[in-house]
Scaffold this motif. Sequence first.
Motif, mmCIF file in Angstrom:
data_model
loop_
_atom_site.group_PDB
_atom_site.id
_atom_site.type_symbol
_atom_site.label_atom_id
_atom_site.label_comp_id
_atom_site.label_asym_id
_atom_site.label_seq_id
_atom_site.Cartn_x
_atom_site.Cartn_y
_atom_site.Cartn_z
ATOM 1 N N ASN A 1 75.707 16.187 60.002
ATOM 2 C CA ASN A 1 74.618 16.051 59.033
ATOM 3 C C ASN A 1 75.159 15.553 57.701
ATOM 4 O O ASN A 1 76.333 15.734 57.375
ATOM 5 N N TYR A 2 74.297 14.864 56.992
ATOM 6 C CA TYR A 2 74.601 14.387 55.638
ATOM 7 C C TYR A 2 73.271 14.502 54.902
ATOM 8 O O TYR A 2 72.442 13.603 54.950
ATOM 9 N N GLY B 1 73.930 8.319 56.890
ATOM 10 C CA GLY B 1 74.135 8.651 58.306
ATOM 11 C C GLY B 1 75.226 7.799 58.915
ATOM 12 O O GLY B 1 76.024 8.253 59.742
ATOM 13 N N THR C 1 70.024 13.345 58.520
ATOM 14 C CA THR C 1 70.431 12.834 57.213
ATOM 15 C C THR C 1 69.209 12.659 56.313
ATOM 16 O O THR C 1 68.146 12.258 56.781
#
Length: 352
Positions: free
Chosen positions: A153-154, A180, A252
Amino acid sequence: MKKLKVGVIGVGNISSTHIEGYLQNPACELYAFCDINPATLKEKGEKYGVTRLYESCDRMLAELPELDAVSVCTWNNAHAPCTIAALNAGKHVFCEKPMAMNATEAEKMRAAAEKAGKVLGVGFVRRFGNDADLARALVEDGKMGEIYYAKANYIRRHGNPGGWFSDKSRSGGGPLIDLGVHVIDLVRYIAGNPKPVSVYGATFRKLDRSMIKDTRGYVVTGSDIRKDVCDVEDLAAAMIRFENGCVLTVETSYSLNTDRDTGRVEIFGTKGGIIIDPDLSFHSVLEDRMTDVTFPSSTAFNGTEYAKEIDNFVSAILHGTPLRAPAEDGIQLMRILDAVYESARTQSEVKL
Ligand SMILES: NC(=O)c1ccc[n+]([C@@H]2O[C@H](COP(=O)([O-])OP(=O)(O)OC[C@H]3O[C@@H](n4cnc5c(N)ncnc54)[C@H](O)[C@@H]3O)[C@@H](O)[C@H]2O)c1
């Protein structure tokens, strides 16, 4: 020794990392800058003492036949045109991520590089981190076993930079194509660059325009005239299946009503697992005991990676050493991103 004459196309924020990388590399001479924004161009020229300044990439390429290589650090929509023009003019190119607006453009870029016989590298800077090196070593030493699942994840809670980033005509998309891309590529790199075979994705643009604000203080370069446009997603989520059976789930966002920003990569194998958040740790079961391994010095991304990617590009030009992030990986990433957007549109799985 004759130095490589290097130009930089697009001299906004990230270009500084390329410029510093070339300045640190004794084989390079910083030779010319190009930017469509005269104010940015002048400012960067003065800062770095570069006097060959161009507002048009075509003019720079036509007037400087002696230029050996360029970095392309423009908005995403100019990556393909500037890269192809430079390759056609016989320059080696190092292009920022994402490689292009879509896979079709990325393939044209690779074709131009092959035709010109020049190096084309992609700025997947996360491949140059200590965490990536350590993770690759663990995989190569067989400590992970078979990698079968990954999560990445971001997430930014309130971090839409606005400007060109939120204008789809110039960015190609939102957090997926901007953020992402880093974590999807990092997982692919650590897992040995498996090819994607199918994607299921969803994107959302639910939040109010007041969310176009980057509370981290990122200031979009002054050339941005349409600051209020926002037609990109706030959030993207996807499940990506690779040809070796490994599945990656990714999330993201630029804006999300959550409690904090996060950036975490988890990779699971039959013998061990890796977590990067932001330092790398290794987890396994040894002789029936749960074992967690951490490392004495920080392995987190710290910005020194940018000079390493420039060194890798320069070495590929001068010595023919392999690029750590060649065009092929940029294309595979664009295929994944295209498929996430297509799956979100059609609400069905996309086979690649
Ligand atoms: N690798 C990373 O960690 C990282 C971080 C930030 C940005 N990036 C990438 O770098 C690129 C630039 O991002 P940024 O944050 O520096 O943006 P920015 O807006 O600060 O700079 C981009 C510059 O490109 C110029 N430009 C646009 N079109 C041009 C063209 N056709 N010819 C010449 N100049 C042109 C703009 O005027 C601007 O000055 C993007 O592709 C972005 O995704 C990568």
